[in-house]
Motif scaffolding. Sequence first.
Motif, PDB file in Angstrom:
ATOM      1  N   UNK A   1       1.796   2.394  -2.396  1.00 49.42           N
ATOM      2  CA  UNK A   1       1.344   2.569  -3.596  1.00 49.42           C
ATOM      3  C   UNK A   1       2.364   3.713  -4.222  1.00 49.42           C
ATOM      4  N   UNK A   2       2.397   3.854  -5.555  1.00 48.40           N
ATOM      5  CA  UNK A   2       3.006   5.036  -6.222  1.00 48.40           C
ATOM      6  C   UNK A   2       1.990   5.580  -7.449  1.00 48.40           C
ATOM      7  N   UNK A   3       2.279   6.882  -7.533  1.00 53.37           N
ATOM      8  CA  UNK A   3       1.713   7.521  -8.716  1.00 53.37           C
ATOM      9  C   UNK A   3       2.620   8.203  -9.533  1.00 53.37           C
ATOM     10  N   UNK A   4       2.445   8.319 -10.742  1.00 50.58           N
ATOM     11  CA  UNK A   4       3.502   8.918 -11.672  1.00 50.58           C
ATOM     12  C   UNK A   4       2.786   9.585 -12.637  1.00 50.58           C
ATOM     13  N   UNK A   5       3.438  10.884 -13.300  1.00 49.60           N
ATOM     14  CA  UNK A   5       3.056  11.447 -14.253  1.00 49.60           C
ATOM     15  C   UNK A   5       2.688  10.624 -15.560  1.00 49.60           C
ATOM     16  N   UNK A   6       3.365   9.513 -15.756  1.00 48.34           N
ATOM     17  CA  UNK A   6       3.328   8.630 -17.024  1.00 48.34           C
ATOM     18  C   UNK A   6       2.114   7.513 -16.759  1.00 48.34           C
ATOM     19  N   UNK A   7       1.356   7.652 -15.566  1.00 47.83           N
ATOM     20  CA  UNK A   7       0.411   6.726 -15.294  1.00 47.83           C
ATOM     21  C   UNK A   7      -0.894   7.137 -15.213  1.00 47.83           C
ATOM     22  N   UNK A   8      -1.953   6.777 -15.674  1.00 54.79           N
ATOM     23  CA  UNK A   8      -3.436   7.411 -15.505  1.00 54.79           C
ATOM     24  C   UNK A   8      -3.680   7.256 -13.933  1.00 54.79           C
ATOM     25  N   UNK A   9      -3.521   5.882 -13.271  1.00 53.48           N
ATOM     26  CA  UNK A   9      -4.050   5.865 -11.946  1.00 53.48           C
ATOM     27  C   UNK A   9      -2.921   5.453 -11.174  1.00 53.48           C
ATOM     28  N   UNK A  10      -3.206   5.171 -10.152  1.00 50.52           N
ATOM     29  CA  UNK A  10      -2.122   4.709  -8.987  1.00 50.52           C
ATOM     30  C   UNK A  10      -1.583   3.504  -9.225  1.00 50.52           C
ATOM     31  N   UNK A  11      -0.503   3.094  -8.913  1.00 52.29           N
ATOM     32  CA  UNK A  11       0.041   1.526  -9.030  1.00 52.29           C
ATOM     33  C   UNK A  11       0.227   0.904  -7.577  1.00 52.29           C
ATOM     34  N   UNK A  12      -0.814   0.186  -7.264  1.00 52.79           N
ATOM     35  CA  UNK A  12      -1.018  -0.363  -5.922  1.00 52.79           C
ATOM     36  C   UNK A  12       0.390  -1.431  -5.900  1.00 52.79           C
ATOM     37  N   UNK A  13       0.962  -1.539  -4.740  1.00 55.47           N
ATOM     38  CA  UNK A  13       2.168  -2.620  -4.581  1.00 55.47           C
ATOM     39  C   UNK A  13       1.395  -4.061  -4.709  1.00 55.47           C
ATOM     40  N   UNK A  14       1.852  -4.916  -5.654  1.00 53.09           N
ATOM     41  CA  UNK A  14       0.944  -6.131  -5.730  1.00 53.09           C
ATOM     42  C   UNK A  14       1.344  -6.849  -4.480  1.00 53.09           C
ATOM     43  N   UNK A  15       0.069  -7.715  -4.408  1.00 46.83           N
ATOM     44  CA  UNK A  15      -0.096  -8.659  -3.090  1.00 46.83           C
ATOM     45  C   UNK A  15       1.184  -9.572  -2.858  1.00 46.83           C
ATOM     46  N   UNK A  16       1.756  -9.763  -3.814  1.00 48.01           N
ATOM     47  CA  UNK A  16       3.000 -10.831  -3.708  1.00 48.01           C
ATOM     48  C   UNK A  16       3.921 -10.121  -2.777  1.00 48.01           C
ATOM     49  N   UNK A  17       3.987  -8.975  -2.713  1.00 44.31           N
ATOM     50  CA  UNK A  17       5.086  -8.113  -1.710  1.00 44.31           C
ATOM     51  C   UNK A  17       4.205  -7.562  -0.683  1.00 44.31           C
ATOM     52  N   UNK A  18       5.140  -7.221   0.556  1.00 42.76           N
ATOM     53  CA  UNK A  18       4.449  -6.593   1.675  1.00 42.76           C
ATOM     54  C   UNK A  18       4.125  -4.943   1.316  1.00 42.76           C
ATOM     55  N   UNK A  19       3.140  -4.571   2.019  1.00 39.28           N
ATOM     56  CA  UNK A  19       2.798  -3.252   2.083  1.00 39.28           C
ATOM     57  C   UNK A  19       3.406  -2.556   2.791  1.00 39.28           C
ATOM     58  N   UNK A  20       3.906  -1.278   2.506  1.00 38.61           N
ATOM     59  CA  UNK A  20       4.176  -0.268   3.588  1.00 38.61           C
ATOM     60  C   UNK A  20       3.541   0.825   3.725  1.00 38.61           C
ATOM     61  N   UNK A  21       4.149   1.943   4.404  1.00 41.33           N
ATOM     62  CA  UNK A  21       3.068   3.042   5.063  1.00 41.33           C
ATOM     63  C   UNK A  21       3.383   4.153   4.026  1.00 41.33           C
ATOM     64  N   UNK A  22       4.169   4.110   3.144  1.00 39.71           N
ATOM     65  CA  UNK A  22       4.365   5.421   2.317  1.00 39.71           C
ATOM     66  C   UNK A  22       3.898   5.316   0.916  1.00 39.71           C
ATOM     67  N   UNK A  23       3.578   6.605   0.572  1.00 36.86           N
ATOM     68  CA  UNK A  23       3.215   6.666  -1.103  1.00 36.86           C
ATOM     69  C   UNK A  23       4.262   7.485  -1.544  1.00 36.86           C
ATOM     70  N   UNK A  24       4.705   7.029  -2.662  1.00 33.46           N
ATOM     71  CA  UNK A  24       5.801   7.726  -3.560  1.00 33.46           C
ATOM     72  C   UNK A  24       4.815   8.159  -4.826  1.00 33.46           C
ATOM     73  N   UNK A  25       5.405   9.326  -5.200  1.00 35.42           N
ATOM     74  CA  UNK A  25       4.707  10.161  -6.565  1.00 35.42           C
ATOM     75  C   UNK A  25       5.979  10.711  -7.117  1.00 35.42           C
ATOM     76  N   UNK A  26       5.812  10.648  -8.587  1.00 38.17           N
ATOM     77  CA  UNK A  26       7.169  11.225  -9.265  1.00 38.17           C
ATOM     78  C   UNK A  26       6.642  11.409 -10.835  1.00 38.17           C
ATOM     79  N   UNK A  27       7.503  12.515 -10.998  1.00 35.11           N
ATOM     80  CA  UNK A  27       7.796  12.789 -12.607  1.00 35.11           C
ATOM     81  C   UNK A  27       8.874  12.212 -12.974  1.00 35.11           C
ATOM     82  N   UNK A  28       8.871  10.795 -13.598  1.00 36.14           N
ATOM     83  CA  UNK A  28      10.072  10.119 -13.829  1.00 36.14           C
ATOM     84  C   UNK A  28      10.967  10.727 -14.581  1.00 36.14           C
ATOM     85  N   UNK A  29      10.796  11.441 -15.583  1.00 41.17           N
ATOM     86  CA  UNK A  29      11.733  12.157 -16.410  1.00 41.17           C
ATOM     87  C   UNK A  29      11.061  13.674 -16.891  1.00 41.17           C
TER      88      UNK A  29
END
Length: 336
Positions: free
Chosen positions: A89-117
């Motif tokens: 999943x990912x978390x961003x300053x620009x998104x209220x809640x986390x973004x879980x990788x959609x089921x159509x893709x394989x899930x990994x073991x890392x979490x990515x957080x960012x301030x995109x700009x």
Amino acid sequence: MAQQKISLTRYLVEQQRADGLIPGQLRLLLEVVARACKSISMAVNKGDLGGVLGSAESENVQGEVQKKLDIIANEVLIEANEWGGHLAAMASEEMDSIYVVPNRYPQGEYLLLFDPLDGSSNIDVNVSIGTIFSVLKKPEGHPGVQEADFLQAGAKQVAAGYCIYGPQTTLVLTVGHGVAMFTLDREQGSFVLTKEDIQIPPDTKEFSINMSNQRHWDEPVKRYIDECLAGTEGPRGKDFNMRWIASMVTDVHRILMRGGIFMYPWDKREPNKPGKLRLMYEANPMSWLVEQAGGMATNGRERILDLQPGKLHERVSVMLGSKNEVERVTRYHDPL
Ligand code: P6P
């Protein structure tokens, strides 16, 4: 013979061979983030020619007006990372809640957080801005992923870095083995190693703070800055210079390159907020980079990387940079 250019990929492969700190999935993650930053850099560099400047007429979770480039950068990072199988999943300053990788893709073991700009207020006036990112491992022992999985202290990061979009586009990165810097070679379209084992001088004559907030600061910060301003006539016995670019990425980059102290302290305008900057995707990655470069990062009282987050978008008071200066201002916060 001209010195061989070491690409980001080669650096990551050789680091993995040397100390095993960069498993394959993490290397893929870092290369994908770097490629996303290259795309963001291209969009930023277009400016008015790309129709990407100005406000997006929307607000983010922080209640801040979003710039078009904030949203573009966020989308670039999401789209680049969601399919690779390295992230849960990912978390961003620009998104209220986390973004879980959609089921159509394989899930990994890392979490990515960012301030995109980061530094959005500078986008429309052509001042350097950047992307800040932090990588955590998803806690084991339960299926799926939820916001609570992100609430780990900064000391748990497995990678952290930023990409600054300035006169050069430069990626600065740590995986816990020092800090390396890669400059974008626009002819090749790839990041090339240009500095490694970056060290912040323990002393400095340069402080970085928004002076317009001076009347709102707590006493220890007022004392520290007053002493800097007193120069050779004061207790510090040396004159100081001041820089405030209002892009954390750019102010921190300068400190990594030549030393300094950066402060965005608590102030009484919003007494219930510990500070302006966000812990998870601004303070934590920058604090790890600064510590890995021999500097220090506290919230005035505690090491930032030890803070246990309670909320994804929580804020924190930040004092980081040259070790002896951060130690001093932190000492001023000690109860008498
Ligand atoms: P001020 C940018 O908006 C940011 O989050 C940091 O990058 C920067 O250090 C700070 O805010 C600037 O804040 O109050 O000086 O505009």
